[in-house]
Design a protein around this motif. Structure first.
Motif, short mmCIF file in Angstrom:
data_model
loop_
_atom_site.label_atom_id
_atom_site.label_comp_id
_atom_site.label_asym_id
_atom_site.label_seq_id
_atom_site.Cartn_x
_atom_site.Cartn_y
_atom_site.Cartn_z
N GLU A 238 -34.44 19.91 20.08
CA GLU A 238 -34.45 18.58 20.72
C GLU A 238 -33.03 18.16 21.08
O GLU A 238 -32.79 17.53 22.11
CB GLU A 238 -35.01 17.54 19.74
CG GLU A 238 -36.51 17.42 19.74
CD GLU A 238 -36.95 16.37 18.73
OE1 GLU A 238 -37.31 15.25 19.15
OE2 GLU A 238 -36.87 16.64 17.51
N ILE A 239 -32.08 18.49 20.18
CA ILE A 239 -30.70 18.02 20.34
C ILE A 239 -29.97 18.82 21.41
O ILE A 239 -29.25 18.23 22.24
CB ILE A 239 -29.96 18.12 18.98
CG1 ILE A 239 -30.61 17.13 17.99
CG2 ILE A 239 -28.48 17.82 19.14
CD1 ILE A 239 -30.12 17.28 16.58
N ASN A 240 -30.17 20.14 21.42
CA ASN A 240 -29.38 20.99 22.31
C ASN A 240 -29.39 20.55 23.77
O ASN A 240 -28.34 20.46 24.38
CB ASN A 240 -29.82 22.44 22.17
CG ASN A 240 -29.41 23.00 20.81
OD1 ASN A 240 -28.54 22.42 20.14
ND2 ASN A 240 -30.03 24.09 20.38
N PRO A 241 -30.59 20.30 24.35
CA PRO A 241 -30.57 19.88 25.77
C PRO A 241 -29.78 18.57 25.97
O PRO A 241 -29.12 18.41 27.00
CB PRO A 241 -32.04 19.67 26.12
CG PRO A 241 -32.85 19.97 24.93
CD PRO A 241 -31.96 20.41 23.81
N ILE A 242 -29.86 17.66 24.99
CA ILE A 242 -29.13 16.38 25.15
C ILE A 242 -27.62 16.65 25.13
O ILE A 242 -26.87 16.16 25.97
CB ILE A 242 -29.50 15.38 24.04
CG1 ILE A 242 -31.03 15.18 24.02
CG2 ILE A 242 -28.80 14.05 24.25
CD1 ILE A 242 -31.52 14.25 22.92
N GLN A 243 -27.23 17.49 24.15
CA GLN A 243 -25.80 17.81 24.02
C GLN A 243 -25.32 18.45 25.32
O GLN A 243 -24.25 18.11 25.84
CB GLN A 243 -25.59 18.76 22.82
CG GLN A 243 -24.14 19.16 22.57
CD GLN A 243 -23.39 18.14 21.69
OE1 GLN A 243 -23.97 17.16 21.26
NE2 GLN A 243 -22.10 18.39 21.49
N ASP A 244 -26.14 19.33 25.90
CA ASP A 244 -25.76 19.98 27.16
C ASP A 244 -25.61 18.95 28.27
O ASP A 244 -24.69 19.01 29.08
CB ASP A 244 -26.83 21.01 27.57
CG ASP A 244 -26.84 22.21 26.61
OD1 ASP A 244 -25.84 22.33 25.83
OD2 ASP A 244 -27.81 22.97 26.61
N LYS A 245 -26.52 17.98 28.27
CA LYS A 245 -26.48 16.96 29.31
C LYS A 245 -25.20 16.13 29.21
O LYS A 245 -24.56 15.79 30.21
CB LYS A 245 -27.71 16.05 29.18
CG LYS A 245 -27.94 15.18 30.40
CD LYS A 245 -29.19 14.32 30.22
CE LYS A 245 -29.21 13.24 31.29
NZ LYS A 245 -30.12 12.14 30.89
N ILE A 246 -24.83 15.85 27.98
CA ILE A 246 -23.59 15.08 27.76
C ILE A 246 -22.40 15.87 28.29
O ILE A 246 -21.57 15.34 29.02
CB ILE A 246 -23.41 14.76 26.25
CG1 ILE A 246 -24.48 13.73 25.83
CG2 ILE A 246 -22.02 14.21 25.97
CD1 ILE A 246 -24.51 13.45 24.33
N VAL A 247 -22.36 17.15 27.92
CA VAL A 247 -21.24 17.98 28.39
C VAL A 247 -21.22 18.01 29.92
O VAL A 247 -20.17 17.80 30.53
CB VAL A 247 -21.36 19.42 27.82
CG1 VAL A 247 -20.30 20.31 28.46
CG2 VAL A 247 -21.20 19.40 26.30
#
Lengths: 816, 343
Positions: free
Chosen positions: A795-804
């Motif tokens: 769940e977290i990984n795609p959000i973290q990618d979006k932030i980057v």
């Protein structure tokens, strides 16, 4: 006022009471005796005669004398130039106390000397108070040749044994600056009879007169004038010159002395004119005279409109109530005098006296206020003394302009009201006794007392409460009980502003800052160089110094100059705060309307401020490697922490780059504090130009409007539900251009991350090795959290990618 | 059987000799492991008769238990010893400075004001404040000090212009609140604040701090004033002081009194501080003047009240033994830091 106890004793018996006890009783009744001094400190001084006087064999100025002191003949060496055989002298015997010490038997250049021949100065008499004809200023005092040798009471006989009370009445008791009134007061305190030598109506006698008196000003409502002829100038009677001397007034001649003596007795300043200088026998008091005028002191004063001036034939004859004129003064060959006993307005006299810098005894007495009957009393007494002691005769009738406008005050009080106000149980008889002693002529009807107040107390005793004060001050306060007010219970508390101040004080103290209270009045620089000045500065009309001239409109200069003081005293870590109101000028469009109401607008602006200054270290713990050097961020954290505690978190407060004051703050290290779109404060590094003015460096300053915080509806305490599911933290390091702002990165990251991102914080910023110049490495800590389940990596990984992606896209960030 | 006893004694001896946890662990593996002597004993068992088997088995088990217990005991001892060594290695110099969070200080003037506020809030008073830039009207006129009143000489005032000045006493606050509360009596107020006079030496500062109290209601008496002031003195200086009244004069009170307190330094015996009198002058007070009531629209025939005014610096100087009033305003840190304590 200086009061001779001997003189006082001539009206009321006090010589059987210890002088210190007398002073205590007077003070305890409300007339403060500030000092008790003997007229002369000398002891063991006797009269003697120089029966032999030879030059000292070993000196060119000393004399070797044999002095007959009645019981024996003493060898005394004397250096006075007037020492010679046959004169009568004052002899201080061995063991005598003089002003500068004790007399001892000694040998002076081989000759025995058992005592000392004295001048009055050595007895403690001031040089300016020496009697006329005294030799004491150049040598030893010479006594009359008929003086008996060996008189041990010679000082008493010379009028030099007396106690002088320094009496300092409160402004309402200016009557006590007159000996007669003071004697009445002492009589009332001691419950003793008082004899005042006033022969009422003595001055009413007299033949026809050509004298005319006018006043063209309301500031001279009453003027008594009288011509006395065939006056003979000469020395004053001994008792009068002695009493004047004791009261600190130098004896001149009988006529001048009488005017001074009567003033001391009655409080009424008198003036005597040489009638030859007033050929028209006319006096007009005016307040519109203008021009130079030479007074008795020989100094020429510039008189202006408003000054009360005595004129005669249109020419000035004296500065009314302040000082007589040089052109009308009493000369040695004066024979006819014109007596002035007048009432001049106290405010007008004070104004002229202050303007001319001429603080005379007469002016001071007019300014403090007079007994309304003083003119009459003084005229009666002066005429009586002129007849007795200056051979005055061929008196002309008294001429009166205006009148004394006097009717006695009648004051009614009941015992119920008296005891009700005081909280006492004073009996009617006790109250009546006190009022009788005070000459208030009490008439009793049941429990009601009707008093008729003597003229000299008429300014002070007008109301029932005044009677109550008289009664209790004479009975004494010793029996007053201790009670607390019995009235409706009220809920005592601090208001929001007072509470906020206490919170600030507690916060600041806990964070290592010291509270100062500094001066409201600042200098020119301070009033023109401040943070967010409230308005135009307000100046005081007559400052004590240039340093304290303007009411501060900001706290900045006060705190910076306090830092400067401490730095100059080698105290380097100076972290201070002050809570105080500042003021700005704000004239009203409308004139003030009286009577005023508390809700009326004030012609100024007022705001409570908090000023904070940081310099050096805030914490010093070198051993544990924990020292806190103050800088912009320490100031920022301190202020944000305070605002948060006061109910304003980061969501409500905005810090905006400072563009409004770059004269006093560093243009790149300062911000303004905004609340609801209003600027309520400013903080940051102090501008080097301002630091230079105070000769200090590396200073951080902040100032905040506290009223805005009180009125800004601060948030109260809110408790959040504790999340049952753990949060996850991910770190992210990126390289961006140096001018990218941390807050923007965090905001973008949070907004890109959406609702599962609970916070984004910067935990490291790095420039230097491995980072290209002009760029910086920023490390973010991103916290993910959900309130309904435990988040998983996928769940977290795609959000973290979006932030980057967002940071790369918006800030051209490069992930490290 | 002898064999069992031998194994046991050898094992115990090995345990005894183990010097550290590793060695002890080795002993445990050696003796209690699958290839160790205890297991070997079990192998003997299969050759024994049916009667001997249970006896022998029990004896081997006892031996095993005894060795296990001894190992456990030894392990505890060794752990203790190891911990002690570790602890000893962590020895520090206890005399070095501690970490001091830097405490700030509250200004002494403020300490006294807060003490007074707390004392009077407890008695149900409200704290009232007012402007320091003030109108002549509230500072003088309403305080029964009209233009050219001789009492104006007592107070050399910083005038700004014909109407405005820096307040010369906190009486101006009282006059404003009296106006405010005139229709809402009774009222109990405490009014602290800065005041200004054109005067400056070791005992006078051109700026100083006053605190005035005002109570207005029905049947308020001079005795109530005395009781209230005694309460205040107890709160600030501790119990055991008495106060006395001396007649005085203020334009806004009648009767007016100066208040002395028994010297807290010598308990009234007489010392340098009280100039040998045993008494120290602390404040001025009195019953509110009827003219002041009338100007505020209060009927002096129905209401009465008392007022008092105390100099804060004077109280602080007495309480903390400060000699020069200018010390309060120099703000030297060495002075300020004396007030870090709570008392």
């Amino acid at each position: 006022m200086k009061v001779s106890v001997k003189w006082l004793n001539s009206y009321v018996k006090v010589d059987d009471i210890d002088v210190h006890e007398l002073a205590d009783r007077i003070t305890n009744a409300g007339i403060e005796v500030e000092g008790i001094e003997p007229l002369t400190v000398a002891t063991s001084v006797v009269s003697g005669e120089v029966i032999e006087c030879a030059p000292h064999p070993d000196s060119d100025h000393l004399h070797v004398c044999k002095v007959d002191v009645g019981s024996e003949v003493l060898d005394i060496v004397c250096g006075a130039p007037n020492c010679r055989k046959g004169i009568k002298v004052l002899v201080a015997l061995v063991g005598a106390q003089l002003k500068d010490g004790t007399i001892k038997a000694s040998t002076i250049r081989g000759c025995a000397s058992n005592g000392m021949l004295c001048s009055l100065l050595e007895l403690g008499i001031e040089k300016n108070m020496l009697p006329l004809g005294s030799k004491s200023d150049t040598g030893i005092e010479e006594l009359p040749l008929d003086t008996v040798n060996g008189n041990a009471h010679i000082l008493d006989d010379l009028g030099l044994v007396d106690w002088i009370l320094d009496v300092s009445p409160t402004p309402n008791r200016a009557d006590c600056n007159a000996m007669w009134n003071f004697a009445k007061e002492v009589g009332a305190i001691l419950n003793r009879d008082v004899t005042i030598p006033w022969i009422d109506g003595y001055a009413n006698q007299g033949g026809p007169t050509k004298l005319r008196i006018y006043s063209t000003t309301a500031n001279c409502p009453h003027f008594l004038g009288k011509i006395v002829n065939h006056v003979q100038l000469g020395p004053s009677p001994k008792w009068m010159s002695e009493q004047l001397h004791a009261a600190g007034v130098k004896s001149i001649n009988n006529v001048v002395d009488i005017s001074n003596y009567v003033m001391l007795e009655t409080g009424q300043p008198l003036h005597f004119y040489d009638l030859r200088t007033n050929p028209d026998q006319e006096i007009t008091v005016v307040d519109d005279y203008q021009g130079p005028y030479t007074a008795l002191d020989g100094i020429t004063y510039d008189l202006v409109k408003g000054d009360l001036v005595i004129t005669s034939g249109g020419k000035a004859a004296g500065i009314a109530g302040v000082m007589g004129g040089d052109n009308t003064k009493i000369e040695n060959d004066t024979t006819s005098i014109l007596i002035e006993a007048a009432l001049f307005d106290h405010a007008a006299i004070r104004h002229t006296s202050n303007r001319l810098g001429l603080q005379t005894e007469a002016a001071s007495r007019f300014a403090k206020g007079l007994d309304p009957l003083a003119q009459r009393k003084a005229m009666d007494r002066a005429v009586e003394l002129l007849v007795k002691y200056a051979n005055g005769s061929d008196m002309e009738a008294t001429v009166e302009y205006g009148n004394d406008q006097y009717t006695p005050n009648v004051v009614v009080e009941t015992m119920e009201h008296l005891n009700g106000l005081l909280g006492t149980h004073i009996a009617l008889e006790s109250a009546v006794d006190v009022l009788k002693r005070l000459d208030f002529d009490p008439k009793v009807d049941g429990t009601t007392i009707t008093c008729t107040i003597p003229s000299y107390r008429s300014d002070d005793v007008k109301l029932a409460a005044d009677i109550d004060e008289e009664v209790i001050r004479m009975i004494g306060y010793d029996d007053l009980t201790n009670t607390l007010p019995l009235c409706e219970n009220s809920f005592g508390s601090l208001n929001a502003s007072q509470k906020q101040r206490r919170m600030i004080r507690s916060y600041m103290t806990n964070h290592g800052l010291n509270e100062i209270i500094s001066f409201t009045l600042v200098d020119d620089y301070g009033s023109t160089h401040g943070a967010l000045p409230l308005g135009p500065r307000i100046a005081v009309a007559s400052p004590l110094s240039e340093e304290h001239k303007y009411v501060r409109n900001s706290l900045m200069s006060s705190l910076l100059s306090t830092v400067a003081y401490n730095h100059a005293h080698f105290i380097k870590d100076v972290n201070l705060y002050e809570v105080s109101s500042v003021y700005g000028d704000h004239p009203l469009d409308q004139p003030l309307v009286y009577p005023m109401h508390y809700t009326d607008p004030n012609p100024w602006d007022q705001q409570e401020r908090l000023g904070i200054v940081l310099s050096g270290l805030l914490e010093t713990n070198p051993l544990v490697h924990h020292s806190l050097k103050t800088d912009y961020y320490v100031m920022k954290g301190l202020i944000e922490g305070l605002l948060e505690q006061l109910g304003y978190d980061g969501k409500r407060i905005k810090l905006v780059e400072n563009t409004i004051d770059t004269d006093h703050f560093h243009p790149y290290q300062s911000v303004t504090i905004q609340l609801n779109g209003q600027t309520i404060g400013i903080f940051g590094r102090v501008h080097p130009a301002m630091e230079a003015h105070y000769d200090i460096q590396d200073i951080y300053y902040g100032e905040i409007d506290l009223d805005a915080l009180v009125n800004g509806h601060p948030n109260g305490i809110k408790v959040k539900t504790i999340n049952k599911y753990p949060s996850t933290s991910r770190d992210l390091s990126i390289v961006v251009k140096e001018d990218v702002k941390a807050a923007d990165l965090c905001a973008s990251a949070k907004s890109a991350g959406g609702k599962l991102v609970s916070s984004v914080n910067v935990f490291d910023v790095y420039t230097g090795q491995h980072v290209e110049k002009g760029y910086k490495s920023v490390s973010l800590s991103i916290v993910y959290e959900s309130f309904d389940h435990t988040l998983k990596d996928d769940e977290i990984n795609p959000i973290q990618d979006k932030i980057v992606d967002t940071l790369v896209c918006v800030y051209h960030a490069v992930q490290r | 059987m002898d064999t069992i006893e031998t194994v046991k004694q050898q094992g115990l001896s090995a345990i005894e000799q183990a010097n550290d946890l590793d060695a002890l662990n080795q002993v445990r593996i050696t003796y209690l492991g699958k290839k160790g002597p205890v297991q070997d004993l079990m192998k003997i068992m299969k050759d024994l008769s049916a009667e001997e088997k249970p006896k022998f088995g029990a004896a081997v088990n006892d031996c095993k238990k005894a060795l296990a217990a001894a190992i456990e005991a030894k392990q505890a001892t060794l752990k203790d010893a190891a911990l002690n060594v570790k602890l000893e290695s962590e020895k520090i110099d206890l005399t070095l400075d501690g970490y001091h969070p830097h405490n700030g200080s509250v200004n002494p003037i403020q300490l006294i004001i807060e003490a007074l506020e707390d004392c009077f809030v407890g008695l149900g008073y409200t704290i009232a404040e007012g402007p320091e830039v003030e109108l002549d009207y509230w500072n003088f006129e309403r305080a029964n000090i009209p233009h050219d009143h001789p009492a104006r000489d007592m107070q050399d005032t910083f005038f700004i212009d014909v109407n405005r000045l820096l307040r010369s006493h906190t009486t101006s606050i009282q006059m404003r609140v009296l106006d405010e509360y005139s229709a809402d009596l009774p009222v109990k107020l405490l009014c602290p604040g800065k005041v200004y006079r054109r005067d400056s030496d070791a005992t006078h500062s051109h700026q100083f701090t006053q605190c005035e109290g005002l109570v207005v209601g029905k049947n308020i008496t001079l005795a109530d004033l005395k009781g209230t002031l005694q309460f205040m003195v107890d709160a600030i200086f501790g119990k055991g002081r008495t106060i006395r009244f001396r007649p005085s004069y203020f334009p806004f009170t009648e009767p007016s009194v100066e208040v002395d307190m028994t010297c807290h330094n010598c308990n009234g015996k007489g010392c340098a501080l009280c100039k040998g009198t045993g008494w120290i002058e602390i404040l001025g007070s009195g019953m509110v003047h009827p003219h002041v009531f009338e100007m505020a629209g209060i009927d002096p025939n129905i209401y009465s009240g008392f007022a008092f005014g105390v100099g804060i610096e004077r109280l602080a100087m007495l309480k903390y033994g400060i000699n020069d009033i200018r010390d309060f305003y120099t703000n030297d840190l060495r002075f300020l830091e004396a007030f870090k304590r709570f008392n």
